[in-house]
Design a protein around this motif. Sequence first.
Motif, PDB file in Angstrom:
ATOM      1  N   CYS A 107      14.257 -60.357 -41.029  1.00 31.44           N
ATOM      2  CA  CYS A 107      13.943 -60.194 -42.390  1.00 31.44           C
ATOM      3  C   CYS A 107      14.706 -59.227 -43.259  1.00 31.44           C
ATOM      4  O   CYS A 107      14.795 -58.025 -42.836  1.00 31.44           O
ATOM      5  CB  CYS A 107      12.327 -60.135 -42.223  1.00 31.44           C
ATOM      6  N   ASN A 108      15.013 -59.394 -44.201  1.00 30.29           N
ATOM      7  CA  ASN A 108      15.870 -58.595 -45.106  1.00 30.29           C
ATOM      8  C   ASN A 108      15.085 -57.836 -46.154  1.00 30.29           C
ATOM      9  O   ASN A 108      14.560 -58.694 -47.204  1.00 30.29           O
ATOM     10  CB  ASN A 108      16.818 -59.415 -45.888  1.00 30.29           C
ATOM     11  N   LEU A 109      14.512 -56.513 -46.028  1.00 32.61           N
ATOM     12  CA  LEU A 109      13.718 -55.713 -46.735  1.00 32.61           C
ATOM     13  C   LEU A 109      14.531 -54.827 -47.687  1.00 32.61           C
ATOM     14  O   LEU A 109      13.956 -53.747 -48.025  1.00 32.61           O
ATOM     15  CB  LEU A 109      12.826 -55.200 -45.868  1.00 32.61           C
ATOM     16  N   SER A 110      15.799 -54.806 -47.858  1.00 28.94           N
ATOM     17  CA  SER A 110      16.462 -54.008 -48.549  1.00 28.94           C
ATOM     18  C   SER A 110      15.890 -53.918 -49.883  1.00 28.94           C
ATOM     19  O   SER A 110      15.795 -54.889 -50.796  1.00 28.94           O
ATOM     20  CB  SER A 110      18.049 -54.632 -48.652  1.00 28.94           C
ATOM     21  N   GLY A 111      15.886 -52.831 -50.246  1.00 23.28           N
ATOM     22  CA  GLY A 111      15.192 -52.314 -51.855  1.00 23.28           C
ATOM     23  C   GLY A 111      13.846 -52.787 -51.886  1.00 23.28           C
ATOM     24  O   GLY A 111      13.290 -52.662 -53.133  1.00 23.28           O
ATOM     25  N   ALA A 112      13.135 -53.103 -50.909  1.00 23.14           N
ATOM     26  CA  ALA A 112      11.546 -53.572 -51.227  1.00 23.14           C
ATOM     27  C   ALA A 112      10.924 -52.259 -51.204  1.00 23.14           C
ATOM     28  O   ALA A 112      11.033 -51.411 -50.511  1.00 23.14           O
ATOM     29  CB  ALA A 112      11.199 -54.409 -49.721  1.00 23.14           C
ATOM     30  N   ALA A 120      -0.278 -72.125 -44.559  1.00 20.95           N
ATOM     31  CA  ALA A 120       0.496 -73.012 -45.301  1.00 20.95           C
ATOM     32  C   ALA A 120       1.916 -72.827 -44.731  1.00 20.95           C
ATOM     33  O   ALA A 120       2.472 -71.858 -44.308  1.00 20.95           O
ATOM     34  CB  ALA A 120       0.595 -72.812 -46.865  1.00 20.95           C
ATOM     35  N   ASN A 121       2.660 -74.006 -44.750  1.00 18.97           N
ATOM     36  CA  ASN A 121       4.038 -74.036 -44.474  1.00 18.97           C
ATOM     37  C   ASN A 121       5.048 -73.810 -45.688  1.00 18.97           C
ATOM     38  O   ASN A 121       5.107 -74.816 -46.556  1.00 18.97           O
ATOM     39  CB  ASN A 121       4.458 -75.489 -43.963  1.00 18.97           C
ATOM     40  N   LEU A 122       5.524 -72.790 -45.732  1.00 17.62           N
ATOM     41  CA  LEU A 122       6.501 -71.979 -46.848  1.00 17.62           C
ATOM     42  C   LEU A 122       7.711 -72.033 -46.305  1.00 17.62           C
ATOM     43  O   LEU A 122       8.624 -71.254 -46.888  1.00 17.62           O
ATOM     44  CB  LEU A 122       5.873 -71.268 -47.434  1.00 17.62           C
ATOM     45  N   SER A 123       8.150 -72.443 -45.376  1.00 11.01           N
ATOM     46  CA  SER A 123       9.538 -72.333 -44.612  1.00 11.01           C
ATOM     47  C   SER A 123      10.551 -72.717 -45.519  1.00 11.01           C
ATOM     48  O   SER A 123      10.547 -73.728 -46.182  1.00 11.01           O
ATOM     49  CB  SER A 123       9.684 -72.836 -43.291  1.00 11.01           C
ATOM     50  N   ARG A 124      11.661 -71.955 -45.714  1.00 16.44           N
ATOM     51  CA  ARG A 124      12.673 -72.063 -46.814  1.00 16.44           C
ATOM     52  C   ARG A 124      12.480 -72.344 -48.088  1.00 16.44           C
ATOM     53  O   ARG A 124      13.223 -72.908 -48.820  1.00 16.44           O
ATOM     54  CB  ARG A 124      13.578 -73.365 -46.085  1.00 16.44           C
ATOM     55  N   ALA A 125      11.242 -72.193 -48.479  1.00 15.99           N
ATOM     56  CA  ALA A 125      10.746 -72.358 -49.893  1.00 15.99           C
ATOM     57  C   ALA A 125      11.428 -71.027 -50.674  1.00 15.99           C
ATOM     58  O   ALA A 125      11.957 -69.985 -50.175  1.00 15.99           O
ATOM     59  CB  ALA A 125       9.144 -72.265 -49.877  1.00 15.99           C
ATOM     60  N   LEU A 143       8.056 -64.097 -41.049  1.00 13.91           N
ATOM     61  CA  LEU A 143       8.847 -63.913 -42.016  1.00 13.91           C
ATOM     62  C   LEU A 143      10.291 -63.787 -41.427  1.00 13.91           C
ATOM     63  O   LEU A 143      11.165 -62.974 -41.706  1.00 13.91           O
ATOM     64  CB  LEU A 143       8.942 -62.690 -42.560  1.00 13.91           C
ATOM     65  N   THR A 144      10.616 -64.310 -40.390  1.00 10.99           N
ATOM     66  CA  THR A 144      11.639 -64.518 -39.523  1.00 10.99           C
ATOM     67  C   THR A 144      12.811 -65.029 -40.686  1.00 10.99           C
ATOM     68  O   THR A 144      12.840 -66.190 -41.328  1.00 10.99           O
ATOM     69  CB  THR A 144      11.969 -65.431 -38.504  1.00 10.99           C
ATOM     70  N   THR A 176      -2.300 -65.301 -45.126  1.00 16.39           N
ATOM     71  CA  THR A 176      -2.522 -64.980 -43.524  1.00 16.39           C
ATOM     72  C   THR A 176      -1.946 -66.424 -42.548  1.00 16.39           C
ATOM     73  O   THR A 176      -2.337 -67.359 -42.950  1.00 16.39           O
ATOM     74  CB  THR A 176      -4.021 -65.036 -43.428  1.00 16.39           C
ATOM     75  N   LYS A 177      -1.316 -65.846 -41.760  1.00 19.64           N
ATOM     76  CA  LYS A 177      -0.660 -66.765 -40.908  1.00 19.64           C
ATOM     77  C   LYS A 177       0.394 -67.697 -41.479  1.00 19.64           C
ATOM     78  O   LYS A 177       0.411 -68.985 -40.756  1.00 19.64           O
ATOM     79  CB  LYS A 177      -1.810 -67.307 -39.981  1.00 19.64           C
ATOM     80  N   ALA A 178       0.600 -67.694 -42.580  1.00 22.65           N
ATOM     81  CA  ALA A 178       1.809 -68.673 -43.318  1.00 22.65           C
ATOM     82  C   ALA A 178       3.061 -68.528 -42.686  1.00 22.65           C
ATOM     83  O   ALA A 178       3.520 -67.624 -42.182  1.00 22.65           O
ATOM     84  CB  ALA A 178       1.720 -68.204 -44.884  1.00 22.65           C
ATOM     85  N   ASP A 179       3.563 -69.550 -42.612  1.00 23.30           N
ATOM     86  CA  ASP A 179       5.322 -69.674 -42.175  1.00 23.30           C
ATOM     87  C   ASP A 179       6.040 -69.468 -43.318  1.00 23.30           C
ATOM     88  O   ASP A 179       6.105 -70.281 -44.306  1.00 23.30           O
ATOM     89  CB  ASP A 179       5.272 -71.161 -41.670  1.00 23.30           C
ATOM     90  N   LEU A 180       6.871 -68.468 -43.308  1.00 25.30           N
ATOM     91  CA  LEU A 180       7.755 -68.108 -44.375  1.00 25.30           C
ATOM     92  C   LEU A 180       9.031 -68.002 -43.809  1.00 25.30           C
ATOM     93  O   LEU A 180       9.813 -67.172 -44.297  1.00 25.30           O
ATOM     94  CB  LEU A 180       7.245 -66.664 -45.151  1.00 25.30           C
ATOM     95  N   GLN A 181       9.743 -68.531 -42.647  1.00 26.86           N
ATOM     96  CA  GLN A 181      10.658 -68.368 -42.176  1.00 26.86           C
ATOM     97  C   GLN A 181      11.829 -68.976 -43.013  1.00 26.86           C
ATOM     98  O   GLN A 181      11.571 -70.140 -43.734  1.00 26.86           O
ATOM     99  CB  GLN A 181      10.657 -69.383 -40.953  1.00 26.86           C
TER     100      GLN A 181
END
Length: 231
Positions: free
Chosen positions: A209-214, A144-149, A186-187, A162-167
Amino acid sequence: MKNIISIGWNSWLKRHKESILLFDSIAAANEIAFILNGQWDGCNGVIIAKCDQVAVNTAAKLLEATWCYQGASKAVLDRVTTDELLRRYAMGERNFINANLRCTVLASVKLSEINLSYAKLSWADLSQANLSKADLTAADLSEANLSRADLSKAYLMRTNLTKADLQQASLRGANLSSANLSEVNLTHADLRGANLALADLRGANFNFCNLSGANLTGAKLIESDLVFALQ
């Protein structure tokens, strides 16, 4: 040992005592809830204390409806059109459990707090959509395309991404425990404070990708993938 096994078995029975059934018609679900003395969820689901399949099949046949258990691989509802979903959402409806929305275009729409658990959303375009606090538990969002969502504080437990776009997507505070994020992009995504425990992150692109506190406890990943992540 016997007492421990007995306690565990009784706990499992208690958790599985209720059944959630999904029907291909909202009207049928309402009627069948009344017939079976169950609880209608306002959409196409019925919660019953104990599932008698003979009784369910009889009631479904009477109303010419088909049904399945929640979490089944098939989608019993007919495909929901974009216009219908937006119209029903605007009227205050939030339950779209197990909805068939494959390949649908919902770019830039506001669907915060919507319940799309177990929904089929593979190849859907949800770019820039507002899905904050949405329930997407066990939904299929593969490719699925979830870029900037906006998925901040969303529930994505066991979700297939799987293979989703989460940029550039916002997943701040989201619950992604046990989710499948293999080969996801996840760019520049914001995952601050997200729960990624037991998630499958193998092959994911974490560039900037910001993973602070993840929470990455028990997550499956290749450490080299995190080289360019912000932590």
